[in-house]
Design an enzyme around this catalytic site. Structure first.
Site, PDB file in Angstrom:
ATOM      1  CE  LYS A   1      -2.470  -1.235   3.792  1.00 36.37           C
ATOM      2  NZ  LYS A   1      -2.334  -2.787   4.350  1.00 36.37           N
TER       3      LYS A   1
ATOM      4  CG  HIS B   1       1.733   2.345   4.907  1.00 35.45           C
ATOM      5  ND1 HIS B   1       0.832   2.742   5.438  1.00 35.45           N
ATOM      6  CD2 HIS B   1       1.370   0.486   4.997  1.00 35.45           C
ATOM      7  CE1 HIS B   1      -0.645   2.331   5.558  1.00 35.45           C
ATOM      8  NE2 HIS B   1      -0.381   1.258   5.362  1.00 35.45           N
TER       9      HIS B   1
ATOM     10  CB  THR C   1       6.777  -6.885  13.639  1.00 36.16           C
ATOM     11  OG1 THR C   1       6.787  -7.887  12.416  1.00 36.16           O
ATOM     12  CG2 THR C   1       5.883  -6.609  14.507  1.00 36.16           C
TER      13      THR C   1
ATOM     14  CB  THR D   1       6.356  -3.893 -12.513  1.00 36.55           C
ATOM     15  OG1 THR D   1       6.446  -2.792 -13.080  1.00 36.55           O
ATOM     16  CG2 THR D   1       5.204  -4.596 -13.271  1.00 36.55           C
TER      17      THR D   1
END
Length: 428
Positions: free
Chosen positions: A16, A41, A299, A412
């Site tokens: 994301k 992210h 993590t 990609t």
């Protein structure tokens, strides 16, 4: 112009960050609407890599970024993440970063309780131990301390009474001492100046932005299959991760959600415990994990890997009202002679075209696979359909058919420009 809501359509970690960054360049506002600093992210901008877990992805480009009321905020982590990004040259001020005044806080005893539960139970949920769940529990229990309370510390004793009545009993069950009230109030007084300058009525400013025709990008955390209602319960997060939460978690209203973009990996991964029908605990899983660098951003935990599960993604698309999907990490499949797609399940002789709700059934379902031919050419860095191998295009088209949802864009590589745009969400 449409607003856009970006959500994960699997178990999170779908890529994301890159997609939100790619969209944020054309957005006027980026909003986080649920979760906490258990999100991860990664943004690659030129030669610089940014790892975010709480701040909206738009902040690295100077786009107005908003932490909505649906987020649980660890104020100490917020302070440290702001400082870390500032050290990377990112300018963060109350002009380009707003926090909802009614955002609940994650406090030190929330982190304590999260870890104590994980250590004591044989039934491991696999939380990040960052206090997310206990903070949400206090929110719905109507005893949370919120951002606005930091401006009224002298009036906080009744709320602290409620918190201590609840948590001291829990802590006693783990042979832990009661909450140190004096230290808690001192800690809150120390952190308040780092938070209050950013506190805003974000519902108001978002409403103004919408009326002005500005583009608002809602950034979800985790993935739909971790939704507390619709995910693989109880192996889920403690918030609603579906697209509709963008409304309740920001205060903008349901009409502002706009185009719902579901982010989907070209295969499947999961961090932590819980059912995973297409998991490949073999050389294929190792191949996907190694090639895809599958380790959690927050993590560092190794992700479990498996084949693409069209049943789950179709379910995610239906529940979240996904308008189109962004297919990421297609290049990880380069070089495989055969690629499998899960098209259904069997359980005790019965066929399922959805994942049954009970955890025991979810753990026992057997995937039904369809095999497709792989491709030997590379898709890495492709920026148009013409640069994709024919078999890669066939794979994408088959996924569209199975999940009953169109592909909006294809990623990609981690580089933001290595993207094939099929349909512009902001122009929908």
């Amino acid at each position: 112009m449409a607003n856009v809501t970006v959500i994960g359509a699997q178990w999170g970690d779908e890529g994301k960050g890159k997609i939100v960054d790619w969209l944020a360049e054309r957005a006027d506002v980026v909003v986080r609407f649920q979760g906490g600093h258990n999100a991860g992210h990664t943004l690659v901008v030129g030669n610089q890599t940014y790892k975010l877990s709480l701040l909206p992805s738009g902040i690295v480009r100077g786009t107005l970024s908003v932490i909505g009321n649906g987020v649980v905020l660890d104020p100490w982590h917020f302070r440290d993440e702001v400082a870390k990004l500032a050290g990377q040259g990112v300018t963060i001020t109350p002009d380009n970063l707003h926090i909802a005044e009614n955002c609940p806080l994650i406090l030190p005893f929330h982190r304590d309780l999260d870890g104590l539960r994980e250590d004591a139970s044989e039934f491991k949920i696999g939380t990040t131990r960052r206090g997310i769940g206990p903070a949400y529990e206090d929110k719905v229990g109507r005893r949370a301390i919120r951002v606005c309370d930091l401006a009224h510390l002298d009036d906080l004793d009744p709320q602290i009474d409620r918190l201590c009545a609840h948590h001291d009993a829990l802590r006693a069950g783990f042979d832990q001492p009661p909450i140190d009230r004096v230290r808690l109030k001192n800690d809150l007084a120390e952190i308040a100046p780092h938070i209050l300058p950013y506190a805003k009525p974000v519902w108001h400013s978002l409403g103004e932005a919408r009326r002005a025709g500005k583009r608002i990008l809602f950034e979800g955390a985790q993935g739909m299959l971790l939704d507390v209602d619709h995910g693989t319960y109880p192996f889920v997060t403690s918030s609603n991760t579906v697209a509709g939460t963008a409304s309740s978690g920001s205060g903008l209203g349901p009409g502002g959600v706009g185009f719902v973009l579901g982010i989907v990996k070209a295969y499947t991964t999961r961090v932590g415990s819980g059912p995973f029908p297409t998991e490949q605990d073999n050389e294929i899983g190792e191949f996907l994990g190694t090639r895809g660098h599958e380790f959690g951003v927050v993590t560092g935990r190794k992700r479990r890997c498996g084949w693409f599960d069209a049943v789950l993604v179709r379910q995610s698309a239906a529940v979240s009202g996904i308008t189109g999907i962004a297919l990421t990490k297609l290049d990880i499949l380069d070089g495989l002679e055969e690629i499998k797609i899960c098209v259904g399940y069997t359980l005790d002789g019965r066929h399922y075209d959805y994942l049954p709700p009970h955890a025991a059934d979810q753990a026992r379902v057997e995937p039904i696979y369809e095999s497709v031919e792989g491709w030997s050419e590379t898709t890495a860095g492709a920026r148009s359909w013409a640069q994709l191998p024919a078999q890669a295009i066939k794979y994408i088209r088959r996924i569209e058919e199975l999940i009953q949802c169109p592909v909006t864009l294809v990623s990609t590589s981690p580089q933001r420009d290595d993207t094939i745009l099929v349909r512009d969400p902001f122009e929908d």
